[in-house]
Scaffold this motif. Structure first.
Motif, PDB file in Angstrom:
ATOM      1  N   ALA A  32      -7.949   6.451  -9.447  1.00 50.82           N
ATOM      2  CA  ALA A  32      -8.191   5.594  -8.076  1.00 50.82           C
ATOM      3  C   ALA A  32      -8.053   4.073  -8.349  1.00 50.82           C
ATOM      4  O   ALA A  32      -8.121   3.237  -7.561  1.00 50.82           O
ATOM      5  N   ILE A  69      -5.267  10.099  -3.360  1.00 48.08           N
ATOM      6  CA  ILE A  69      -6.503   9.598  -4.193  1.00 48.08           C
ATOM      7  C   ILE A  69      -7.693  10.426  -4.239  1.00 48.08           C
ATOM      8  O   ILE A  69      -8.143  11.098  -5.346  1.00 48.08           O
ATOM      9  N   TYR A  97      -0.243  -4.272   0.853  1.00 51.45           N
ATOM     10  CA  TYR A  97      -0.134  -3.033   1.679  1.00 51.45           C
ATOM     11  C   TYR A  97      -0.879  -3.216   2.899  1.00 51.45           C
ATOM     12  O   TYR A  97      -1.897  -3.797   2.898  1.00 51.45           O
ATOM     13  N   TRP A 137      -5.119   2.060  -6.635  1.00 53.92           N
ATOM     14  CA  TRP A 137      -5.619   2.219  -5.109  1.00 53.92           C
ATOM     15  C   TRP A 137      -6.559   1.153  -4.964  1.00 53.92           C
ATOM     16  O   TRP A 137      -6.661   0.302  -4.042  1.00 53.92           O
ATOM     17  N   ARG A 170      -2.737   6.647   1.179  1.00 52.17           N
ATOM     18  CA  ARG A 170      -2.814   6.821  -0.105  1.00 52.17           C
ATOM     19  C   ARG A 170      -4.023   7.258  -0.303  1.00 52.17           C
ATOM     20  O   ARG A 170      -4.291   8.037  -1.507  1.00 52.17           O
TER      21      ARG A 170
END
Lengths: 760, 76
Positions: free
Chosen positions: A725, A642, A630, A728, A638
């Motif tokens: 999280a 989060i 990403y 992520w 994002r």
């Protein structure tokens, strides 16, 4: 009242987490107050609230007394509660070792090192690229290094060769130069050594040699010139002297006879009373005899002189012959000497005879003289007496007169008387006279004897000498013969010795000559070899130089090729890395990039031999290869989700995970006011590990573009927030890793490109 | 995505609670109508039961991560 309770509970909860608001401790609200008591007065309300507060406090204190954990909690959250508790309950019990403390410390260190940078990603990249260029130039330097190395090697080789050449001629030269002089000197010394003993030996042999030489010389001389001349001379002189001596002797004898005759005649003349006519003839004969005698005497004298001269000559010749030292002539010389001696002896004899005769004659002549004198005197007297007759006595007889005669007779008588008297006197003095005469005679005899003795002595001496000489001559001859034999022996020995010595000398000389020859040959050879070697060496040097240059050129070309190859590879690498970078940009807002597999595969292909790049290419995580990563922007976007979610579930962890807690947590997140972005401190303290704070830091970091730091902060989340999280974080990690690797690769490619780029 | 998990759970929770609420309500109504002469309490009871179940399920679901699962080791 329920609301109040809820409020209180919420406040307590907030306090527990944030520690800002002073609130009542979290506790199951035990206070149940009657609902709907709206008609209570304010006093009642106040009293009720006071009571509740007091009750709450007391309850809290009591509970704290019972539960030390609770006490610690309250002390932590409420600022001055610890003093209150201390006042009420006493000092707190010793705290248990909290295991939570430990992980905080490494976090601190980690965060310190991280936070101290305050770096954005490019800076990190720059720092990461530092090791890469260091390694890349090292890798790049290898390429030009071989060229330089080979050139250096070539030059070193050439230097070696040159030094070897420089050494080569010097090696044999000292050898030859060293060899030849020692050889020479050795030979010289040997020669000298040879010569010296020979020189030393010579004096010992010299004598014999010289004698032999003398012999030879003598023989030569004898053979050639001197001997015959000498002998001839000797013989000649001998002959002549013999002749003359004989002549002299003859003359002397003749003289002798003449003298004898004369004396006889005289005697006769004197003594005999011959008639006067015979007297004249006598006197004539006497004169003749006298003249004969004189003549004979003269002749004898002459002959004697001659003979003496000849004898002297002979003596001289003999002496010269003696002096010539020709031993073989010695017998001749001796014979000559004998002859001489005999001649001298004869001569002397004859001379003595003559002398005796002469003395006799002298006596007789004296007598005659006396007589003549008397006669003369008589005549004088007569003359005196008879002065007229002055004629000579002899022719006087015819012319005499009577007077003259008488005078004469008178004179004669007188004379006779005189004479008688004289005779008487004489007879008287006879003895004396005889004695005198005897003495005279004795004297004369002695003289004569002496003379004779002397002469005989001389003769005997001469004889002795001659004998001696003869004997000496004989002995000499014998000795000579012996010496000759000895000499011959010695000569033989000497010749043997000489032969040996000569042989040895010959050997030595030959060896010396051989050595000299060898050394000369060696010299020549070495010289020749040196020249050829020099030629060869110069040629080799040239060849080597040319070869080295060729090698250098080849190496340079190869290195160029290599460098170009490297450059090409670097370029390719860079291009592939650029491609990779480009693929990174293909990320969209919410979907990841294309799988990086292709680009990474290309990289792997391009730098198949580059280990570093290979390692880096393999270090790219699998996910990014297969699925892609990403972009930062998407992650940022994002993150906000989060964050919101994490805030909402901030309270939830293993211990607290009921729905109620969820609600509380949500409430907290709604009611908690804080700055959205807080700059993270340099050091992370334990109280900074609060979810909200962490999120604030992460937000700040991510707003500044520091995904790494944000990820680090997010990593510190605990509980449900962490769970939320996690994905992520994983994505962020992936992205960060891949980005890191790619940045390394690009830095490396850049460095390699820089390294391979050759300055014009 | 892990962040979506929670949302999903909540969705599930809500759905489940709705279902359970509805079912409880329905059953309560049914029981109230059928067995308990249209009293209110079965409805409430049923609803409460449903909500409670839903709550419990929700809680368990949300809690599921933290709950330790043990196994009984088989005796050898």
């Amino acid at each position: 009242m329920l609301r109040v309770c809820w409020k209180g509970a919420h406040a307590a909860a907030r306090q527990c987490v944030c520690g800002k608001v002073k609130a009542h401790p979290l506790q199951h609200c035990r206070k149940y107050s009657t609902a709907g008591d709206s008609g209570s007065s304010a006093g009642k309300i106040v009293a009720a609230s006071l009571l509740s507060v007091g009750g709450g406090l007391g309850g809290a204190i009591l509970y704290a007394k019972w539960d030390p954990k609770f006490r610690a909690n309250v002390e932590k959250s409420v600022p001055y509660s610890d003093q209150l508790f201390e006042m009420a309950l006493g000092p707190p019990p010793p705290p248990l070792v909290l295991l939570q403390k430990k992980p905080i410390e490494p976090l601190q260190i980690f965060s310190l090192s991280e936070a101290s940078k305050e770096s954005k990603q490019p800076k990190d990249k720059a720092k990461k690229s530092d090791p890469a260029p260091v390694e890349a130039p090292a890798a790049v330097e290898e390429a030009p290094a071989p060229t330089a190395q080979t050139l250096e090697e070539a030059s070193v080789e050439a230097a070696h060769i040159i030094s070897a050449i420089g050494e080569v001629p010097s090696v044999p030269a000292p050898g030859t130069s060293d060899e030849s002089p020692p050889g020479h000197t050795a030979a010289g010394e040997e020669c000298k050594d040879h010569h010296e003993p020979e020189l030393k030996e010579r004096p010992a042999e010299e004598v014999t040699a010289r004698l032999a030489q003398q012999d030879k010389a003598e023989q030569d001389a004898l053979a050639l010139t001197l001997f015959p001349t000498l002998t001839a001379g000797l013989e000649e002189s001998l002959g002549s002297t013999a002749k003359t001596t004989l002549q002299a002797i003859g003359a002397q004898e003749a003289a002798l006879t003449a003298i004898a005759a004369h004396t006889n005649k005289l005697k006769e003349a004197m003594d005999s009373e011959t008639p006067p006519d015979e007297k004249s003839s006598q006197w004539k004969a006497l004169n003749e005899a006298l003249s004969d005698r004189t003549r004979a005497m003269e002749e004898a004298e002459e002959a004697l002189l001659k003979a003496k001269g000849e004898l002297e000559n002979l003596r001289g010749v003999i002496n010269s012959a003696k002096q010539s030292k020709i031993n073989t002539a010695r017998p001749q010389i001796l014979a000559a000497e004998e002859n001489l001696h005999s001649m001298i002896v004869d001569l002397d004899k004859v001379v003595t005879k003559v002398q005796t005769a002469q003395t006799e004659a002298k006596i007789v002549s004296q007598y005659s003289e006396l007589v003549n004198e008397a006669k003369a005197q008589f005549q004088q007297e007569l003359a005196n007496i008879t002065p007229e007759t002055q004629a000579n006595w002899k022719g006087l007889s015819g012319k005499l007169s009577a007077d003259d005669l008488t005078s004469l007779i008178a004179h004669a008588h007188r004379r006779i008387d005189q004479l008688n008297r004289e005779l008487a006197e004489q007879r008287v003095r006879e003895q004396i006279h005889i004695e005198v005469a005897l003495e005279q005679q004795k004297l004369e005899d002695q003289k004569a004897l002496e003379r004779a003795v002397v002469s005989t002595l001389e003769h005997s001496r001469e004889d002795m000498r001659l004998e001696q000489e003869k004997k000496a001559q004989e002995v000499r001859e014998v000795m000579e013969a012996e010496m000759r034999t000895q000499l011959r022996r010695q000569a033989a020995a000497h010749t043997d010795h000489l032969r040996d010595v000569l042989k040895v000398q010959e050997q030595e000389l030959r060896e010396e000559a051989q050595e000299i020859l060898n050394s000369k040959m060696m010299e020549q050879e070495t010289h020749y070899r040196r020249l050829t070697q020099e030629q060869l060496d110069t040629f080799t040097l040239d060849m080597n130089a040319a070869y080295a240059r060729l090698k250098g050129i080849e190496e340079a070309i190869d290195s160029h090729v290599i460098a170009e190859e490297e450059a090409r590879k670097a370029h390719q690498l860079w291009l592939s890395v650029e491609a990779l970078n480009y693929t990174l940009r293909s990320a969209g807002a919410d979907f990841p990039t294309e799988p990086l597999e292709g680009a990474v595969g290309v990289i792997k292909e391009n730098c198949a031999e580059n280990e570093f790049a290979q390692a880096l290419a393999t270090a790219i995580p699998e996910e990014s290869l297969s699925r892609g990563i990403y972009s930062e922007a998407s992650l940022r976007a994002r993150f906000y989700d989060i964050r919101r979610l994490a805030r909402r579930v901030a309270l939830i962890d293993e211990t607290r995970n009921s729905l109620y807690q969820y609600f509380l947590s949500y409430l907290q997140s709604v009611l908690l006011f804080e700055r959205e972005q807080v700059a993270p401190p340099a050091k992370l303290a334990p109280e900074d590990l609060d979810t909200f704070k962490l999120l604030a830091y992460a937000n700040y970091s991510i707003e500044r573009g520091d995904l790494e730091l944000a990820a680090k902060f997010v990593n510190q989340l605990r509980g449900e927030s962490q769970r939320v999280a996690q994905d992520w974080l994983k994505e962020a990690r992936l992205t960060l890793e891949t980005k890191q690797v790619i940045s390394l690769l690009s830095a490396y490619a850049n460095a390699v490109g820089l390294g391979t780029t050759q300055a014009p | 995505m892990s962040e979506k998990e929670l949302g999903q759970k909540w969705d599930h929770c809500l759905a489940d609670s709705a279902i359970k609420f509805g079912t409880g309500l329905g059953l309560g109504i049914v029981f109230s109508v059928v067995f308990f002469k249209r009293r209110t309490w079965p409805i409430v009871f049923g609803t409460g039961l449903g909500l409670g179940m839903a709550y419990s399920n929700c809680q368990n679901d949300l809690r599921s991560h933290y709950v330790l699962h043990s196994k009984v080791a088989k005796e050898q």
